[in-house]
Motif scaffolding. Sequence first.
Motif: not given
Length: 128
Positions: A48-51, A64-67
């Motif tokens: 998973a990515g940092m954001d 999922a992306d935070r946005r």
Amino acid sequence: MLDIESAALAALRQLQRQLPEPVAGLRLVPGGDACQGWQLSMAWARVAGMDEVCWLQDGMMWIADRRDWPLLRGSQIRLVERDGVRGLAVTLQPSSCQCASGHCSPQTTAQPADVDGLSASITTGERE
């Protein structure tokens, strides 16, 4: 959280067990907009990515992306069969609309998508 049908969850877990390598979870990536229609991509993610938002639900890790979380929150995922092919039907819950009328409602698109061996129909917000 997502509203995921137990049969859809079982199908995804079965696919995950068949993967050649362990994964961090299933990444959900919506694209498009409420007026023109949404496309939802699902892919197994090694990390998973940092954001990204990660949540464990019903024994499966979702990413999922935070946005994107406002759109994904409350979405429904069901296992369906269409023309003899099992797939996922996903109903996104649009939190806002950019349409001139300012009103959107979820409707199923006719465009199928492939999700690791399962086809998926994507439900989107479209103008009323």
